[in-house]
Design a protein around this motif. Structure first.
Motif, PDB file in Angstrom:
ATOM      1  N   PHE A 140      91.177  20.487  45.185  1.00 31.43           N
ATOM      2  CA  PHE A 140      90.045  19.557  45.136  1.00 31.43           C
ATOM      3  C   PHE A 140      88.914  20.035  46.044  1.00 31.43           C
ATOM      4  N   ILE A 141      89.265  20.481  47.238  1.00 34.95           N
ATOM      5  CA  ILE A 141      88.255  20.976  48.177  1.00 34.95           C
ATOM      6  C   ILE A 141      87.562  22.217  47.626  1.00 34.95           C
ATOM      7  N   THR A 169      86.087  16.462  39.856  1.00 40.38           N
ATOM      8  CA  THR A 169      86.928  17.507  40.438  1.00 40.38           C
ATOM      9  C   THR A 169      88.316  16.982  40.754  1.00 40.38           C
ATOM     10  N   LEU A 170      88.403  15.751  41.252  1.00 36.31           N
ATOM     11  CA  LEU A 170      89.698  15.149  41.537  1.00 36.31           C
ATOM     12  C   LEU A 170      90.519  15.007  40.261  1.00 36.31           C
ATOM     13  N   SER A 200      83.868  22.819  37.796  1.00 41.32           N
ATOM     14  CA  SER A 200      84.915  22.025  38.442  1.00 41.32           C
ATOM     15  C   SER A 200      86.283  22.283  37.832  1.00 41.32           C
ATOM     16  N   VAL A 215      76.733  14.218  43.468  1.00 44.56           N
ATOM     17  CA  VAL A 215      77.832  14.645  44.337  1.00 44.56           C
ATOM     18  C   VAL A 215      79.036  13.719  44.177  1.00 44.56           C
ATOM     19  N   LEU A 264      82.743  14.858  42.808  1.00 48.02           N
ATOM     20  CA  LEU A 264      83.997  14.612  43.512  1.00 48.02           C
ATOM     21  C   LEU A 264      85.020  13.932  42.608  1.00 48.02           C
ATOM     22  N   SER A 288      85.350  21.232  44.646  1.00 53.31           N
ATOM     23  CA  SER A 288      84.156  20.515  45.101  1.00 53.31           C
ATOM     24  C   SER A 288      83.130  21.481  45.680  1.00 53.31           C
TER      25      SER A 288
END
Length: 284
Positions: A110-111, A152-153, A68, A145, A149, A114
């Motif tokens: 971020f996408i 990762t954010l 990440s 998951v 998220l 992820s």
């Protein structure tokens, strides 16, 4: 802003080299573990039943956390390229607000982060299946998951702030190399946190990514720990969890998962605000 995000995503996935290097950390960590580190750690816990499977789960959780970070770095290469070619000046003087510009970069990163982390999750499950370790249940996969998220954010905002300080691709490449080298140490991947000096341990516990990895370890290792420590005193399991960074303590007080989640969210907000301030200052 959606158009801006799509533009960034297309630029990243069009560059096959960038995509490859975003996943390179997965294979490096996995290779180091299989060839060098795995047997060393397993030999240290011979008295624990299923020590090999337990450590397999431990390293897989860390592998996802590292991905990440490295994937975010690769995605933000687009921002550095825009700055080096002065494209970002066009965005800054456009009607688009600064927070939308920063939001476009951070959301596209971020996408990317992820997606790459979920690919790492799939790789981790394949490896656990191959090594005959416990796979995650459906509910655990959902939990993983969610933590991916959040982590990762947080990493997207942190890398965004770091990148906002650089204007050249050369400087960014140097910084990326340094971060890529250190990330395994400051998140307790290459060495368990108990083997690090006290000052370094404090850095690990202060690093937002480490908290995401800690929660991931708890989820990945839950089933195997219950089996491995079934006939061993609970105090020994608590010592093991602290030594391996499954949980963190500050002044003998455990850092709860709720606190770790707030750290991830808080760090994301903090670094995002700092990034806006930096680009606003440069605009003037």
């Amino acid at each position: 802003m959606i158009t801006f995000i799509n533009r960034n995503l297309k630029m990243f996935f069009r560059d096959k080299t960038a995509v490859f290097f975003s996943l390179l950390a997965v294979f490096i960590v996995l290779g180091l573990y299989i060839v060098f580190l795995g047997d060393v750690w397993v030999d240290s816990f011979k008295e624990i039943k299923g020590a090999k499977n337990l450590m397999n789960c431990w390293i897989m959780a860390g592998l996802i956390g590292v991905t990440s970070v490295t994937a975010n770095i690769g995605a933000f290469g687009i921002m550095v390229e825009d700055k080096s070619k002065n494209k970002i000046k066009d965005f800054v003087v456009s009607p688009m607000k600064n927070y939308k510009i920063m939001g476009g970069y951070i959301l596209s990163s971020f996408i990317v982060g992820s997606i790459m982390s979920i690919i790492a999750l799939i790789i981790s499950q394949a490896y656990l299946l191959y090594s005959k370790a416990e796979l995650l249940s459906f509910n655990q996969l959902i939990e993983v998951v969610i933590i991916i998220l959040l982590t990762t954010l947080s990493n997207s905002a942190m890398i965004l702030f770091i990148v906002s300080l650089f204007n050249s691709q050369k400087a960014f490449s140097t910084a990326s190399s340094i971060i890529g080298t250190l990330i395994g140490f400051i998140t307790g991947i290459y060495l368990p946190i108990s083997m690090l000096p006290k000052n370094v341990q404090l850095i690990v516990k202060s690093f937002p990514t480490s908290h995401g990895i800690s929660i991931l370890r708890q989820i990945f290792m839950e089933k195997q720990m219950n089996e491995s420590f079934a006939n061993i005193s609970g105090s020994y399991m608590d010592e093991f969890k602290e030594a391996m960074g499954v949980v963190y303590y500050i002044d003998d007080k455990i850092i709860t998962n709720t606190t770790s989640v707030f750290i991830l969210i808080g760090s994301a907000l903090l670094f995002f605000i700092l990034s806006i301030l930096v680009i606003s200052k440069k605009k003037k």
